[in-house]
Structure formats: structure tokens, C-alpha cells
Design an enzyme around this catalytic site. Sequence first.
Site, short mmCIF file in Angstrom:
data_model
loop_
_atom_site.label_atom_id
_atom_site.label_comp_id
_atom_site.label_asym_id
_atom_site.label_seq_id
_atom_site.Cartn_x
_atom_site.Cartn_y
_atom_site.Cartn_z
N CYS A 114 0.89 -1.16 0.00
CA CYS A 114 0.00 0.00 0.00
C CYS A 114 0.92 1.20 0.00
O CYS A 114 1.48 1.54 1.04
CB CYS A 114 -0.92 0.01 1.23
SG CYS A 114 -1.90 1.53 1.35
N CYS A 117 -0.69 4.37 2.19
CA CYS A 117 -0.86 4.32 3.64
C CYS A 117 -0.45 2.95 4.15
O CYS A 117 0.75 2.63 4.16
CB CYS A 117 -2.26 4.76 4.08
SG CYS A 117 -3.64 4.02 3.19
N SER A 118 -1.41 2.11 4.54
CA SER A 118 -1.03 0.85 5.18
C SER A 118 -2.12 -0.21 4.99
O SER A 118 -2.27 -1.07 5.84
CB SER A 118 -0.80 1.09 6.67
OG SER A 118 -1.95 1.68 7.24
N CYS A 119 -2.87 -0.14 3.90
CA CYS A 119 -3.98 -1.06 3.68
C CYS A 119 -3.47 -2.50 3.66
O CYS A 119 -2.48 -2.81 3.00
CB CYS A 119 -4.69 -0.71 2.38
SG CYS A 119 -5.40 0.95 2.44
#
Lengths: 216, 223
Positions: A114, A117-119
Site C-alpha cells: 500500500c 498508507c497501510s492497507c
Amino acid sequence: MSDAHDHHGHHHDHEDGSRFSDTELRVKALESLLVDKGLVDPQALDALIDTYETKVGPRNGARVVAKAWTDPAFREWLLRDATAAIASLGYTGRQGEDMVVLENSPKVHNLVVCTLCSCYPWPVLGLPPVWYKSAPYRSRAVIDPRGVMRELGLDVGEDVEVRVWDSTAEVRYLVLPERPAGTEGWSEDELATLVTRDAMIGVARVERPDGKESAK
Amino acid sequence: MNGVHDMGGMHGFGPVEIEPDEPWFHHEWERRVLALTLAAGFLGEWNIDTSRHARERMPGAEYLASTYYEKWLWGLERLLLERGLVPQAELDARLRDTAAPVRRTGHPRLLTAENVEPLLKKGGNARVNETVPARFAPGDRVVAHNINPTGHTRLPRYARGRAGVVDRDHGVFIFADSHAMGHGPQPQHLYSIRFAARELWGPEVSERDAVYVDLWEAHLDAA
């Protein structure tokens, strides 16, 4: 900008040790404030933490992978409708509402990132590790996936196509790694013990416990 | 927004380092930030896209110097202050004195412990059960828009203006770019677009490789 912001910006001038304690104090202040205002319930906070510390994690994903390796009908379902197939094992919910499973083969290697962000697929892998959320991985996985994997000990041959999946929406991706050679006859439970978080992100292969890499 | 959070393709951040047997949290306060962020989110005063955008609004130098949960804390504070759930004066007072008095407001959608499991299991609702015509089909050649919005977008810089092929149609989803900015869900088809690595990064990368990006119809034109 607000005092809160000035305060936060200021703490980066300190050494690491005091920076941590400053953040810790901010969190304590915010938590006590939200509890006293009646905006959060302390017991709900504990239940949330307990969920992500004890109830979800890569053991869930490993069960999905092991079942796909041993049950051809499940594998077919998983590749066609991952959300439903994974839900049939009881893994549903936040950050895994819409799942897609990507199958590795001798010709294709999949890698998930991702960049924005941090999906990450929480119901099957739990919360993402620090490296997955870090600037080095987010910046490099899309431009130099082979270099990143090589550094992490995974050499992907030039004849193999590397597919990088940038999780820019609410679809969450899980890699179905190749089953290691020499595991014929292993039970689903035994196979599940071999499957690692990193293999389901795509930065590792699944290996037999004797340390031998799966046959390519 | 063209922020430092949009990291795909940047150089200079060093090697990827995997911590063996990494714990779920490295500090007690990280547990609290995760739980506070989720619990506050369930109040329904903002959506997950607003929440992501809040973290992106952290000043660039600070974003890069912060750990993951420090960014979450920053984003949560911004949203609580901006939505008026927490007055700045009360937050400041609590930072000086943890016993400082506050006005109890409560909230009709307060997350209770017994609702945690069912609500987490249920998850969010980014997929929309609406029939919306699809402009593209798998195999279609498309070009991602060259846009530079100051607000939220899920179209990363490295894919803007680049040509790719529709790999699959995920169905109809809330459009994160508008949803984050309070402009409504604008449900539309979400596609996985396959970009050849060389289309994105030039001739020095493998001609076999590709990057797949999930993009909404509003990000795309026919090529």
C-alpha cells in the site's frame, strides 16, 4: 496552528527517549479526556485491543492457504470469490470486506503493498508489521520489487513475471503461495504451520521445515 | 494531495528491514492509539477516507519523522478538534493536568464492549449495492488522469497520465476521493488497472513485470 500542534512538532527536537515519553503523555491525556467526556468506553478499548492481539493474525490466513492446497474445489472458489470462500472459514470484517486472492505459480509471483498508507487484510493477517507500513517498503515495492525481494532473501527468476498490487482502494489482497515440494500427504493442519505472514504478502516463499526452498 | 505519504517510486529511504518475531505493539501507548482511533471512528462523525486524509495532512517533515501510531494520534486529534467533539482548551488543559475538569457530553453512538465483536465482524461498507453502468470492461486500454488535487486522492502520482489495461472490474464502490472531502459517496465502478512496469518506470525495469492499481472510473479515460 493550535497549541496541540506546536507541542507535537516540538517533541521531535528531543532525543528518542523523551520523544516517546512525550507521545505517551499525549495519549494518556487524550484517552482520559475521551473517557471522561463519554466519547469512548474503556471496556470497548480493551475489547478492541484484545481482538487484534489475540483473535486475528496470520494463523487465519495460513488456514486459508492450507485449505486451498488440499481442497481443489476450495482453491477454485477462493480464486473466483475470495470474500465468500474466506468468510466460509469465519474470517470476515473490517479491512477484509472485499478480498482478492492472488495465486503464485512457477511463472507469476505476486507482491502486495500500500504505497499511500497501510492497507492490509486484517481478518486474515492481523495488523500489518512495521516494515510493511514503512517508507522503504512503500516507496520501493512498486519501482524495484525484485531488489526488495532479493534483499529479503527471495530471488525471483528473470523468467518469472512479478506483479505488484498497490492496495489503493478497499479491496484487500492475499497471496496464495506455491505449496512447497516434499509435502505430499501432509494434512491441512500440518501445512498451515508452514505458511508465514511474509509469504502471504509475497516477500517470501513457503519452505519446508528442513529449510530447503521449494522446488522451482 | 501531493504529499509525502504518496511514496511509490521514491528513492532514498534505505533498505526494508523485517523485525523477526515482531510483537503486535512495541509500546502500551500504541495499543491505546489503535483502540482510541477505532472507537472514535465508530461514533460516525467521519468516515475511513476522512481519517486517512487527516493523517496525510500532517506536515511532510513531521510525517516522515513520526512512527505509524504517532501519525494515527495526530490524525485522531485533528478530527476530534475539527468536528468539535473535543474543544482545544480541554485538550490543552488535560495535557497540563490529567485531572483537569471536562464537560461530559456523551455520544448516541458510543461504542460499547459488547458491540466490538459484531461491528468488527461486520466491517465497513465501501462496496455499494447499486446498479451503475460500467464504462470499461476487462481488456480495455485506459489512461489515468493527470490530476493534482489539493484534497484526498487514491490515484498515486506514479500512475497519473500513464496508460494501462483494465484487469478486472471490482464492482461499484464509494469513491474515496470525494467521500474523504465530504462530497458524498459518488458510487462508481472500481477497477484493477494493470500498468506495465516499463510504462511507469522506463526501459531499465523488467519488461515482464507490472503494477496493478485499484482506480475508480472518475480516474480513467479510454486510451
